[in-house]
Design a protein around this motif. Structure first.
Motif, mmCIF file in Angstrom:
data_model
loop_
_atom_site.group_PDB
_atom_site.id
_atom_site.type_symbol
_atom_site.label_atom_id
_atom_site.label_comp_id
_atom_site.label_asym_id
_atom_site.label_seq_id
_atom_site.Cartn_x
_atom_site.Cartn_y
_atom_site.Cartn_z
ATOM 1 N N ARG A 162 0.714 -1.309 0.124
ATOM 2 C CA ARG A 162 -0.013 -0.018 0.029
ATOM 3 C C ARG A 162 0.828 1.222 -0.012
ATOM 4 O O ARG A 162 0.499 2.017 -0.831
ATOM 5 C CB ARG A 162 -0.904 -0.049 1.052
ATOM 6 C CG ARG A 162 -1.845 1.352 1.276
ATOM 7 C CD ARG A 162 -2.680 0.964 2.628
ATOM 8 N NE ARG A 162 -3.238 2.455 2.815
ATOM 9 C CZ ARG A 162 -3.658 2.730 3.768
ATOM 10 N NH1 ARG A 162 -3.342 2.239 5.107
ATOM 11 N NH2 ARG A 162 -4.391 3.599 4.151
ATOM 12 N N TRP A 164 3.718 2.244 -1.324
ATOM 13 C CA TRP A 164 4.264 2.882 -2.423
ATOM 14 C C TRP A 164 3.388 3.516 -3.238
ATOM 15 O O TRP A 164 3.726 4.444 -4.032
ATOM 16 C CB TRP A 164 4.756 1.682 -3.257
ATOM 17 C CG TRP A 164 3.847 0.705 -4.062
ATOM 18 C CD1 TRP A 164 3.195 -0.313 -3.575
ATOM 19 C CD2 TRP A 164 3.179 0.838 -5.236
ATOM 20 N NE1 TRP A 164 2.358 -0.861 -4.204
ATOM 21 C CE2 TRP A 164 2.272 0.033 -5.520
ATOM 22 C CE3 TRP A 164 3.426 1.906 -6.288
ATOM 23 C CZ2 TRP A 164 1.463 -0.097 -6.714
ATOM 24 C CZ3 TRP A 164 2.775 1.808 -7.388
ATOM 25 C CH2 TRP A 164 1.665 0.996 -7.569
ATOM 26 N N LYS A 165 2.104 3.368 -3.129
ATOM 27 C CA LYS A 165 1.069 3.948 -3.829
ATOM 28 C C LYS A 165 1.061 5.484 -3.311
ATOM 29 O O LYS A 165 0.910 6.489 -3.877
ATOM 30 C CB LYS A 165 -0.359 3.392 -3.819
ATOM 31 C CG LYS A 165 -0.335 2.216 -4.734
ATOM 32 C CD LYS A 165 -1.654 1.412 -4.194
ATOM 33 C CE LYS A 165 -1.653 -0.072 -4.531
ATOM 34 N NZ LYS A 165 -2.883 -0.641 -4.261
ATOM 35 N N LEU A 168 4.157 7.464 -4.139
ATOM 36 C CA LEU A 168 4.020 7.905 -5.464
ATOM 37 C C LEU A 168 3.359 9.175 -5.611
ATOM 38 O O LEU A 168 3.730 10.114 -6.426
ATOM 39 C CB LEU A 168 3.617 6.520 -6.243
ATOM 40 C CG LEU A 168 3.535 7.067 -7.910
ATOM 41 C CD1 LEU A 168 4.888 7.366 -8.404
ATOM 42 C CD2 LEU A 168 2.866 5.778 -8.704
#
Length: 181
Positions: A162, A164-165, A168
């Motif tokens: 979760r 990394w989203k 980003l």
């Protein structure tokens, strides 16, 4: 020898820098709005004036210095300009605004706002030791961010599943802002 514990190191770096993080965040918010108001200064005195003005083409450094002397302002002239029918002279702790049609204006004197002035100085300081300390601080923030992302190893809220989203999105947002502004 004790094994290096990432969680403890992350915690200790966070504790060490918490005051600086708050100071930088606070002064950064103030710096974002420095053109809207004088966050480091507050008005001490406003004095009405009336001056004889030359032709607009003679609004130059010499005239700004002449007005400074006539008005008995001891600050050094930082800049001057004409904007929206007003001749403005800015000093370190004073501003002069004169209507170019009437010659009427005012002298606005400022004093430094305690705490806010010192906090904003953090963002403007260019001494070598502060630059090196700020670089170390920046690298430490990178470490805190990466080590924090790596701490949750199991479950549905890990960086891999979760985080990394969200990371980003945190990177894309400022890039979009730079592209669109």
């Amino acid at each position: 020898m004790k094994k290096l514990n990432l969680r403890n190191l992350h915690r200790d770096f966070g504790y060490f820098y918490v005051g600086l993080i708050i100071s930088f965040a606070f002064s950064g918010i103030l710096m974002n709005h420095r053109n809207d108001w004088h966050p480091e200064k507050y008005t001490l005195e406003t004095k009405e004036i009336q001056v004889a003005l030359p032709d607009e083409k003679n609004f130059n450094d010499d005239y700004a210095q002449k007005i400074t002397t006539e008005l008995k302002i001891t600050d050094k002239v930082k800049r001057h300009n004409i904007r929206k029918g007003t001749f403005k002279i800015q000093f370190e702790n004073t501003e002069v605004e004169i209507d170019i049609e009437t010659g009427k204006g005012e002298i606005i004197s400022f004093i430094k706002t305690p705490i806010i002035n010192q906090a904003m100085f953090l963002h403007k300081n260019t001494s070598n030791w502060w630059i090196y300390f700020s670089d170390i601080f920046g690298l430490s923030l990178i470490f805190i961010a990466i080590s924090g992302a790596m701490m949750v190893k199991h479950g549905k809220h890990t960086f891999k599943r979760r985080g990394w989203k969200l990371a980003l999105a945190g990177i894309v947002f400022p890039i979009l802002f730079l592209i669109l502004s």
